[in-house]
Design a protein around this motif. Structure first.
Motif, short mmCIF file in Angstrom:
data_model
loop_
_atom_site.label_atom_id
_atom_site.label_comp_id
_atom_site.label_asym_id
_atom_site.label_seq_id
_atom_site.Cartn_x
_atom_site.Cartn_y
_atom_site.Cartn_z
N GLU A 52 0.81 -1.21 0.00
CA GLU A 52 0.00 0.00 0.00
C GLU A 52 0.85 1.28 0.00
O GLU A 52 0.63 2.19 -0.76
CB GLU A 52 -0.88 -0.03 1.25
N ASP A 53 1.85 1.33 0.85
CA ASP A 53 2.56 2.59 0.99
C ASP A 53 4.07 2.41 0.89
O ASP A 53 4.81 2.73 1.78
CB ASP A 53 2.21 3.25 2.32
N ARG A 100 -5.70 -4.60 -6.95
CA ARG A 100 -6.49 -3.97 -5.88
C ARG A 100 -7.44 -4.97 -5.25
O ARG A 100 -7.66 -4.97 -4.04
CB ARG A 100 -7.28 -2.79 -6.43
N THR A 134 -5.32 3.87 0.35
CA THR A 134 -5.60 4.07 -1.07
C THR A 134 -7.04 3.69 -1.42
O THR A 134 -7.64 4.32 -2.29
CB THR A 134 -4.65 3.23 -1.95
N GLN A 135 -7.58 2.67 -0.77
CA GLN A 135 -8.87 2.13 -1.22
C GLN A 135 -10.08 2.81 -0.59
O GLN A 135 -11.03 3.14 -1.29
CB GLN A 135 -8.93 0.62 -0.98
N GLN A 138 -11.14 5.93 -2.28
CA GLN A 138 -11.67 5.67 -3.63
C GLN A 138 -13.09 5.12 -3.58
O GLN A 138 -13.94 5.50 -4.37
CB GLN A 138 -10.78 4.66 -4.36
N LEU A 161 0.69 8.82 -2.34
CA LEU A 161 -0.64 8.22 -2.30
C LEU A 161 -1.53 8.79 -3.40
O LEU A 161 -2.21 8.05 -4.11
CB LEU A 161 -1.29 8.44 -0.93
N ARG A 164 -0.51 7.40 -6.74
CA ARG A 164 -0.95 6.03 -6.88
C ARG A 164 -2.46 5.93 -7.15
O ARG A 164 -2.91 5.22 -8.04
CB ARG A 164 -0.58 5.27 -5.58
N VAL A 165 -3.21 6.68 -6.35
CA VAL A 165 -4.66 6.58 -6.46
C VAL A 165 -5.15 7.16 -7.79
O VAL A 165 -6.08 6.62 -8.40
CB VAL A 165 -5.34 7.26 -5.25
N GLU A 168 -4.81 4.42 -10.20
CA GLU A 168 -5.82 3.39 -10.02
C GLU A 168 -7.18 3.88 -10.50
O GLU A 168 -7.98 3.12 -11.04
CB GLU A 168 -5.91 2.99 -8.54
N TYR A 195 -5.52 14.47 -1.20
CA TYR A 195 -4.59 14.07 -0.15
C TYR A 195 -3.83 15.32 0.28
O TYR A 195 -3.32 16.05 -0.56
CB TYR A 195 -3.61 13.01 -0.66
#
Length: 750
Positions: A52-53, A100, A134-135, A138, A161, A164-165, A168, A195
């Motif tokens: 994740e990070d 994911r 991240t999830q 979203q 983050l 990345r997001v 995604e 963020y």
DNA sequence: CTGCATAAA
């Protein structure tokens, strides 16, 4: 205990001998506990190595980190997407979705999200690798109205983050998904998920206490309990109980990585807690059988043992500070080539914040086959820097911590044992990519005695700035505010007193117009007051330069012991004003010289020679620009400013000599209590308490005798030290603060 | 007379 005997080689200092014996005593000193810190989730799956990070491994993509301007990409025309670009992003997003869906949080999605949406406050506990950061945002994007804010304690985390997001989600960074940190705002009108750093959200709160652009605020990494996180949680509680009480479309989510969720839940009136499993590999913990006596020696021994006894994988070692790290590094450098060749060659790499950036980056470089990285790090590797490839952790169990003593008006820097939570975090660093091992340089019974959690920062810090923020939001009852943990009456009163004496608060205790100006400046209230005073004295430009320098950490590098004297002499020779008036003027001189270079190579060379950070000065320029523009905004132009002659603020006339006394008097205004008077015996006594204080050896004034000094910081290590020291005149003290003198003067006459 | 952990606006 045959094995135990073998590890006791402290008596002979002969290095070769040590290595010879260690070879035979394979982890003899550790008691294997064969417990894993975290449960092990599907580590047979190849893809599960994505985490994740992985903050730093994404770094090459974060081009924005170095972007110079603070431009808000508000203009939608600026990023028209070509159809093929858009399709490419969608394709990428679709492939990412496969990964994911394997994240632990995906399974919980349908149960979790509706509950979070319908409750005012939720606590989400997700261990490392759960995908919560991240999830969850979203998932919420499609379900809630209004903006979503996700706060992070660190800039890089917020940026990575968001990057990345956005991938995604399948949009360019700054469209639906963006970020906002100091000096870099990558958002637009269409940004729904943002963020940002804790500090950024707090700024937004100062400007819009209703937080009207957000329907959902997610406070991530709340377990770290930074001052800023604590403040945000308190403000949010106030909002929920106050102005947005009946707003059904407003919710708060507190995300934490450790299990101490009860505290957050209670704080928010028994908010529901949700647990999401993490995805770390098992890490075997091993303890020392005896207590460590010499941490450096034990660390070196343990490193050699692990290197010779364990299979491939890099080693990460936690030590308290730079000094220990440098010692271990140089010991290993000498030892490594002499060790038996059947083990990998060790490549020792120091890692701490004061290290120049290019040296820090070395921990990410690949080493040759048959070599093994041994990273020697401070706490920086516990959360801020994630190094890939670590399989083994060696933990001294110690860290350095600065503790503010309000009753003494000074701070102390202490080496203390870490908490259990911190030990777990360090251990987890060995289990990010594969099962690992953690060697703890303390006994298990000592481990059991450690505190569960690290003490929240707010309990051991000076809180002048937080209290001013509360006052900005019209909090009357500071003591009874929504402190998740109250810093205590004494500490709060001390902060109130200081703000009062800086004229930031009125007699009635409410914020003054001066205080309003101070709270928006991106510096501590003391420095804000210096800036405002400088404007009146007409020395704003040089003081902004100096304050900007003070705002950059590690601008002056602490040279190695061999280069120490050389660099000190060079600094004295270069800075004539600095040698006479002290470190503040030295900063101004260094700053001007830095700006005088036309050739980058020459400039970098000069920086190295004189022991300052090239990158640091580039940050000084950015901060200078920001502070200068804030100063323009808050007070109009001053009547007798030196820059009146020059209308263009960027075109400063360097030929005009600066007036050191006016500059120092400006600083005295904000730091009256940080002054001391020279005694006949060459010592100094503080004007407030009369305690002796010594000029820190890093100061240009070290070893000099002057009538009185002004210092920016008072720290107690081996003894009381004044850091960043300037020479002042006794008359100035009488001018600015006659009430503080008198009694001290008589001491001098004795 | 001799030396500072981390992070943020």
């Amino acid at each position: 205990m045959r094995q135990n005997k073998k590890i006791k080689f402290d008596e002979d200092g002969e290095i070769k001998e040590i290595s010879g014996r260690i070879k035979t005593s394979r982890y003899g000193s550790f008691a294997s506990k064969s417990k894993s810190t975290r449960r092990d989730y599907n580590h047979d799956s190849k893809q599960s190595s994505r985490r994740e990070d992985k903050v730093v491994s994404h770094k090459p993509k974060t081009v924005r980190l170095d972007s110079e301007d603070d431009q808000n990409s508000d203009d939608d025309e600026n990023h028209k997407l070509s159809r093929s670009d858009y399709l490419k992003m969608q394709m990428k997003a679709r492939t990412l979705l496969v990964d994911r869906k394997k994240l632990p949080i995906y399974k919980a999605k349908n149960r979790l999200i509706p509950r979070i949406i319908s409750s005012k406050v939720s606590i989400v506990i997700g261990e490392t690798g759960s995908g919560k950061s991240t999830q969850v945002p979203q998932f919420l994007m499609k379900k809630v109205n209004g903006g979503i804010a996700v706060t992070q304690p660190r800039r890089v985390a917020a940026i990575n983050l968001a990057t990345r997001v956005a991938e995604e989600y399948g949009c360019p960074l700054g469209h639906e998904v963006g970020y906002s940190v100091r000096f870099s705002n990558v958002t637009s009108k269409k940004t729904k998920l943002r963020y940002l750093t804790d500090g950024m959200l707090l700024r937004e709160m100062m400007l819009d206490p209703m937080m009207s652009k957000y329907s959902t605020i997610i406070v991530d990494e709340a377990h770290e309990r930074t001052i800023l996180t604590d403040l945000i949680l308190g403000f949010l509680k106030g909002l929920i109980l106050g102005k947005r009480k009946d707003d059904s479309d407003f919710r708060v989510i507190v995300m934490s990585a450790t299990l101490d969720a009860e505290k957050f839940s209670q704080f928010f009136e028994n908010a529901p807690i949700y647990y999401i499993e993490g995805r770390l590999f098992p890490v075997k913990r091993l303890y020392l059988q005896r207590s460590a006596d010499d941490i450096i020696d034990d660390m070196v021994k343990a490193i050699i043992q692990v290197n010779q006894g364990e299979r491939t994988g890099d080693i990460l070692c936690f030590l308290p500070g730079q000094e220990d790290i440098d010692k271990v590094t140089s010991l290993l450098e000498k030892l490594a080539p002499e060790l038996p060749k059947d083990a990998p060659l060790m490549v020792p790499l120091p890692l701490y914040a004061a290290l120049p950036p290019h040296q820090q980056m070395k921990v990410f470089e690949k080493v040759k086959p048959r070599q093994r990285k041994v990273i020697l790090s401070t706490n920086i590797a516990e959360t801020s820097v994630t190094v890939p490839g670590i399989r083994y952790v060696i933990d001294s169990g110690l860290r350095k911590v600065k503790v503010w003593r309000h009753e003494l008006g000074l701070s102390t820097l202490l080496t203390v044992p870490i908490s259990k939570a911190s030990a777990a975090q360090r251990t987890g660093r060995a289990g990010r990519e594969a099962p690992g091992k953690c060697f703890r340089l303390y006994r298990e019974k000592d481990y059991l005695k450690l505190c569960e959690n690290t003490e929240p920062e707010i309990l051991r810090s000076e809180i002048v700035s937080p209290v001013l923020m509360l006052k900005r939001l019209n909090v009357d009852d500071i003591l009874g505010w929504y402190w998740i943990e109250s810093p205590g009456k004494e500490s709060l009163f001390s902060a109130l007193r200081q703000l009062y004496s800086l004229n930031a608060l009125s007699d009635s205790g409410s914020i003054t117009s001066l205080g309003q100006k101070m709270v928006v400046l991106p510096v501590a209230p003391h420095l804000a007051s210096v800036l405002i005073q400088a404007k009146e004295y007409g020395v704003l430009d040089p003081v902004v330069d100096i304050v900007s320098c003070l705002s950059v950490d590690n601008l002056l590098l602490t040279p190695s012991s061999e280069k120490r004297d050389e660099i000190n002499i060079k600094r004295r020779d270069t800075c004539t004003l600095g040698s006479r008036y002290g470190d503040l003027l030295m900063l101004k001189e260094l700053y001007d010289i830095y700006n005088g270079f036309s050739d980058v190579g020459e400039c970098k060379h000069w920086c190295r020679e004189i022991g300052v950070s090239y990158r640091g000065f580039r940050n000084v320029l950015r901060i200078r620009k920001q502070i200068a523009s804030y100063m323009e905004n808050i007070g109009g132009r001053s009547t007798h400013s030196q820059s009146d002659i020059n209308d263009d603020i960027d075109d400063i006339d360097y030929s005009k000599p600066v007036d050191p006394s006016l500059i120092l008097k400006s600083f005295l205004k904000g730091f009256i209590t940080n002054s001391a008077i020279g005694m006949p015996d060459r010592s100094y006594r503080t004007v407030t308490t009369g305690d002796t204080i010594s000029i820190h050896p890093s100061s240009l004034l070290f070893g000099k005798k002057v009538d009185a000094i002004l210092y920016i910081e008072h720290v107690y290590t081996m003894k009381g030290y004044a850091r960043n020291v300037s020479a002042i005149e006794l008359e100035w003290l009488q001018e600015v603060a006659p009430h503080l003198l008198g009694s001290r003067i008589s001491i001098q006459n004795d």
